[in-house]
Motif scaffolding. Structure first.
Motif, PDB file in Angstrom:
ATOM      1  N   VAL A  31       0.854  -1.202   0.000  1.00 58.68           N
ATOM      2  CA  VAL A  31       0.000   0.000   0.000  1.00 58.68           C
ATOM      3  C   VAL A  31       0.886   1.247   0.000  1.00 58.68           C
ATOM      4  CG1 VAL A  31      -1.811   1.272   1.229  1.00 58.68           C
ATOM      5  CG2 VAL A  31      -1.837  -1.236   1.215  1.00 58.68           C
ATOM      6  N   ARG A  32       1.925   1.208   0.807  1.00 62.61           N
ATOM      7  CA  ARG A  32       2.840   2.363   0.889  1.00 62.61           C
ATOM      8  C   ARG A  32       3.462   2.652  -0.484  1.00 62.61           C
ATOM      9  NH1 ARG A  32       7.880   4.268   2.314  1.00 62.61           N
ATOM     10  NH2 ARG A  32       8.794   2.292   1.649  1.00 62.61           N
ATOM     11  N   LEU A  33       3.818   1.572  -1.204  1.00 62.09           N
ATOM     12  CA  LEU A  33       4.438   1.763  -2.520  1.00 62.09           C
ATOM     13  C   LEU A  33       3.417   2.237  -3.564  1.00 62.09           C
ATOM     14  CD1 LEU A  33       6.851  -1.272  -2.362  1.00 62.09           C
ATOM     15  CD2 LEU A  33       7.530   1.139  -2.556  1.00 62.09           C
ATOM     16  N   LEU A  34       2.174   1.816  -3.424  1.00 64.70           N
ATOM     17  CA  LEU A  34       1.131   2.299  -4.347  1.00 64.70           C
ATOM     18  C   LEU A  34       0.943   3.807  -4.170  1.00 64.70           C
ATOM     19  CD1 LEU A  34      -1.593  -0.502  -3.924  1.00 64.70           C
ATOM     20  CD2 LEU A  34       0.153  -0.314  -5.710  1.00 64.70           C
ATOM     21  N   VAL A  35       0.963   4.226  -2.906  1.00 67.02           N
ATOM     22  CA  VAL A  35       0.811   5.661  -2.631  1.00 67.02           C
ATOM     23  C   VAL A  35       2.070   6.409  -3.094  1.00 67.02           C
ATOM     24  CG1 VAL A  35       0.499   7.405  -0.820  1.00 67.02           C
ATOM     25  CG2 VAL A  35      -0.816   5.269  -0.738  1.00 67.02           C
ATOM     26  N   THR A  36       3.230   5.776  -2.939  1.00 65.03           N
ATOM     27  CA  THR A  36       4.475   6.390  -3.432  1.00 65.03           C
ATOM     28  C   THR A  36       4.367   6.636  -4.939  1.00 65.03           C
ATOM     29  OG1 THR A  36       5.710   5.191  -1.740  1.00 65.03           O
ATOM     30  CG2 THR A  36       6.997   6.118  -3.558  1.00 65.03           C
ATOM     31  N   ALA A  37       3.850   5.628  -5.649  1.00 63.67           N
ATOM     32  CA  ALA A  37       3.692   5.777  -7.113  1.00 63.67           C
ATOM     33  C   ALA A  37       2.723   6.920  -7.418  1.00 63.67           C
ATOM     34  CB  ALA A  37       3.178   4.471  -7.718  1.00 63.67           C
ATOM     35  N   ALA A  38       1.614   6.980  -6.678  1.00 68.39           N
ATOM     36  CA  ALA A  38       0.614   8.036  -6.907  1.00 68.39           C
ATOM     37  C   ALA A  38       1.201   9.416  -6.621  1.00 68.39           C
ATOM     38  CB  ALA A  38      -0.614   7.786  -6.033  1.00 68.39           C
ATOM     39  N   GLY A  39       2.099   9.460  -5.654  1.00 66.61           N
ATOM     40  CA  GLY A  39       2.729  10.733  -5.273  1.00 66.61           C
ATOM     41  C   GLY A  39       3.744  11.232  -6.288  1.00 66.61           C
ATOM     42  N   SER A  40       4.006  10.425  -7.319  1.00 74.30           N
ATOM     43  CA  SER A  40       4.925  10.898  -8.371  1.00 74.30           C
ATOM     44  C   SER A  40       4.175  11.764  -9.388  1.00 74.30           C
ATOM     45  CB  SER A  40       5.565   9.702  -9.090  1.00 74.30           C
ATOM     46  OG  SER A  40       4.584   9.061  -9.885  1.00 74.30           O
ATOM     47  N   SER A  41       2.907  11.947  -9.168  1.00 68.80           N
ATOM     48  CA  SER A  41       2.063  12.692 -10.125  1.00 68.80           C
ATOM     49  C   SER A  41       2.558  14.128 -10.328  1.00 68.80           C
ATOM     50  CB  SER A  41       0.637  12.727  -9.572  1.00 68.80           C
ATOM     51  OG  SER A  41      -0.180  13.571 -10.352  1.00 68.80           O
ATOM     52  N   PRO A  42       2.362  14.644 -11.531  1.00 72.22           N
ATOM     53  CA  PRO A  42       2.579  16.087 -11.697  1.00 72.22           C
ATOM     54  C   PRO A  42       1.483  16.844 -10.951  1.00 72.22           C
ATOM     55  CG  PRO A  42       1.590  15.158 -13.675  1.00 72.22           C
ATOM     56  CD  PRO A  42       1.876  13.997 -12.751  1.00 72.22           C
ATOM     57  N   SER A  43       1.745  18.098 -10.613  1.00 74.75           N
ATOM     58  CA  SER A  43       0.709  18.925  -9.970  1.00 74.75           C
ATOM     59  C   SER A  43       0.963  20.376 -10.319  1.00 74.75           C
ATOM     60  CB  SER A  43       0.739  18.729  -8.444  1.00 74.75           C
ATOM     61  OG  SER A  43       1.988  19.100  -7.910  1.00 74.75           O
ATOM     62  N   GLY A  44      -0.113  21.164 -10.324  1.00 72.53           N
ATOM     63  CA  GLY A  44       0.019  22.586 -10.664  1.00 72.53           C
ATOM     64  C   GLY A  44       1.063  23.260  -9.791  1.00 72.53           C
ATOM     65  N   ALA A  45       2.089  23.831 -10.406  1.00 71.84           N
ATOM     66  CA  ALA A  45       3.187  24.530  -9.717  1.00 71.84           C
ATOM     67  C   ALA A  45       3.820  23.647  -8.618  1.00 71.84           C
ATOM     68  CB  ALA A  45       2.732  25.856  -9.121  1.00 71.84           C
ATOM     69  N   HIS A  46       3.787  22.345  -8.818  1.00 69.23           N
ATOM     70  CA  HIS A  46       4.361  21.365  -7.890  1.00 69.23           C
ATOM     71  C   HIS A  46       3.861  21.586  -6.457  1.00 69.23           C
ATOM     72  CE1 HIS A  46       6.890  18.175  -6.596  1.00 69.23           C
ATOM     73  NE2 HIS A  46       7.688  18.924  -5.872  1.00 69.23           N
ATOM     74  N   THR A  47       2.541  21.693  -6.343  1.00 74.85           N
ATOM     75  CA  THR A  47       1.963  21.913  -5.011  1.00 74.85           C
ATOM     76  C   THR A  47       1.585  20.607  -4.320  1.00 74.85           C
ATOM     77  OG1 THR A  47      -0.066  22.350  -6.244  1.00 74.85           O
ATOM     78  CG2 THR A  47       1.087  24.261  -5.337  1.00 74.85           C
ATOM     79  N   GLU A  48       1.538  19.504  -5.072  1.00 82.46           N
ATOM     80  CA  GLU A  48       1.256  18.163  -4.524  1.00 82.46           C
ATOM     81  C   GLU A  48       0.054  18.189  -3.558  1.00 82.46           C
ATOM     82  OE1 GLU A  48       5.486  16.112  -4.091  1.00 82.46           O
ATOM     83  OE2 GLU A  48       5.527  18.158  -3.325  1.00 82.46           O
TER      84      GLU A  48
END
Ligand SMILES: Cc1cc2nc3c(=O)[nH]c(=O)nc-3n(C[C@H](O)[C@H](O)[C@H](O)COP(=O)(O)O)c2cc1C
Length: 290
Positions: A116-133
Motif C-alpha cells: 500500500v505504501r508503494l502504491l501511494v508512493t507511485a501516486a505521489g509521483s504525479s505532476p501537480s500545478g506549480a508542484h503543489t502536490e
C-alpha cells in the motif's frame, strides 16, 4: 522567486472573482489562474463554524522549509528502450490496463502494508500545478473506522438514491446495479480516502499557499494510483460519496483545508466477484490524428 509556470499563469486572463480578490489585497496580488475557484474559500466544508485551525499542528499540506527558494537544475534522466522494446512494453501496459475494472466485491484477505505504501508512493509521483502536490492518501485498515465510514456513506447514499439523484442519473446507474448499500466498504481490507488540499500553508502556517488546478492534479494522481493497483493485481473502486465528504473528513481527523476527493476501497477481488459486462470505445473512436 516566481517559477516560469507561475509567470505564465500570472500573465494569462483570470476569473473576475479572483481578480477582485487580488485587487482587494494590500499585498502584491497572488498568482491567480483560472483553475482557482473564487468560491472555494467560502465553502462551508472548508472552514466549518466553530472549528479553529490549529496553527501549530503540522500537516502534509504545509510547505517544507526551503521550498520557496529557487530550484537548481539537474540533468533529466529516464530509462531508454529500443523501438521494439518500446512497442512490447506499450502493448503489455495497454493490455494490463485494459483488464482494470472497478470491483465492488472484495475478499477480506489483508494487503501487505508495504505494498500500500508503494502504491501511494507511485501516486505521489504525479505532476501537480506549480508542484503543489495537493493530495493526502488516508489509508484506513481499522475495522471500527471502516464501519463508521460505511455508515456515513450509506446514510447519505440512501438519501441520494431516494431524493437527490435525477431520474436520468438513476437510469444510467441501473445497468451497473449499484445501490445505496456499500458492503465493500467493510469487506475491503483497506479504504483509501483520497483528500484534496484546497490550499496549503506556507512555512509557519501564517499564510495560505495557493493550490493551482488542484482538482486536476489530484485526479491525475488518482489515475496513477489506479494503474499502480492494477500493476500488482489488486483492485479498487473509484467512488464519489456524494454529501458524505464533510462527515468523513471529520471522522478521519483531517484539517479543514482538505476535502474528500475519492473513496478507494482497496484489496483482492472476491473469488466470485462479478462486474458489469461493459465494452470500451475502440482507440479509433477516442483518438484524432491531425
Ligand atoms: C469520477 C468517478 C466517480 C465514480 N463514482 C462511483 C461511485 O460513487 N460508485 C460506484 O459504484 N462507482 C463509481 N464509479 C465507477 C464507474 O461506475 C466505473 O468506472 C464505470 O462504470 C466503468 O467501469 P470500469 O471502471 O470497470 O471500467 C466512478 C468512476 C469515476 C471515474
Amino acid at each position: 522567486a516566481a517559477t516560469a509556470e507561475a509567470e505564465i499563469k500570472a500573465s494569462s486572463d483570470f476569473k473576475a472573482g479572483a481578480t477582485k480578490r487580488a485587487q482587494a489585497s494590500a499585498r502584491p496580488p497572488p498568482v491567480v489562474d483560472e483553475s482557482v475557484d473564487p468560491e472555494e474559500d467560502d465553502d462551508e466544508d472548508e472552514e466549518e463554524a466553530g472549528e479553529s485551525e490549529d496553527k501549530t499542528d503540522k500537516d502534509s499540506s504545509e510547505q517544507s522549509a526551503g521550498e520557496e527558494a529557487e530550484l537548481s537544475l539537474v540533468p533529466y534522466s529516464n530509462v531508454a528502450y529500443s523501438e521494439s522494446e518500446m512497442l512490447k512494453r506499450a502493448t503489455d501496459f495497454a493490455n494490463l490496463l485494459s483488464r482494470r475494472r472497478s470491483c465492488r466485491q472484495f475478499s477480506e484477505r489483508p494487503v501487505d502494508p508495504e505494498v500500500v505504501r508503494l502504491l501511494v508512493t507511485a501516486a505521489g509521483s504525479s505532476p501537480s500545478g506549480a508542484h503543489t502536490e495537493p493530495w493526502t492518501y488516508v489509508c484506513v485498515t481499522n475495522e471500527l473506522m471502516k464501519r463508521r465510514i460505511r455508515e456515513i456513506v450509506e446514510e447519505e447514499e440512501e438519501i441520494n438514491y431516494a431524493r437527490r439523484m435525477s431520474a436520468e442519473w438513476k437510469a444510467d446507474l441501473a445497468k451497473l446495479r449499484t445501490s445505496w448499500e456499500k458492503p465493500y466498504l467493510t469487506e475491503a481490507p483497506v479504504i483509501v480516502v483520497l483528500m484534496r488540499q484546497v490550499h496549503g500553508w506556507r512555512s509557519g502556517r501564517e499564510e495560505k499557499r495557493q493550490h493551482y488546478y488542484s482538482e486536476i492534479s489530484v485526479s491525475i494522481s488518482a489515475g496513477l494510483f489506479l494503474a499502480a493497483v492494477q500493476n500488482v493485481g489488486l483492485c479498487t473502486l473509484t467512488s464519489t460519496p456524494m454529501n458524505a465528504g464533510p462527515a468523513l473528513r471529520r471522522l478521519l481527523g483531517r484539517p479543514p483545508n482538505e476535502k474528500v476527493h475519492l473513496l478507494l476501497p482497496l484489496g483482492y477481488a472476491a473469488h466470485n466477484a462479478q462486474v458489469p459486462n461493459l465494452t470500451r470505445k475502440p482507440v479509433e473512436k477516442i483518438m484524432v490524428n491531425i
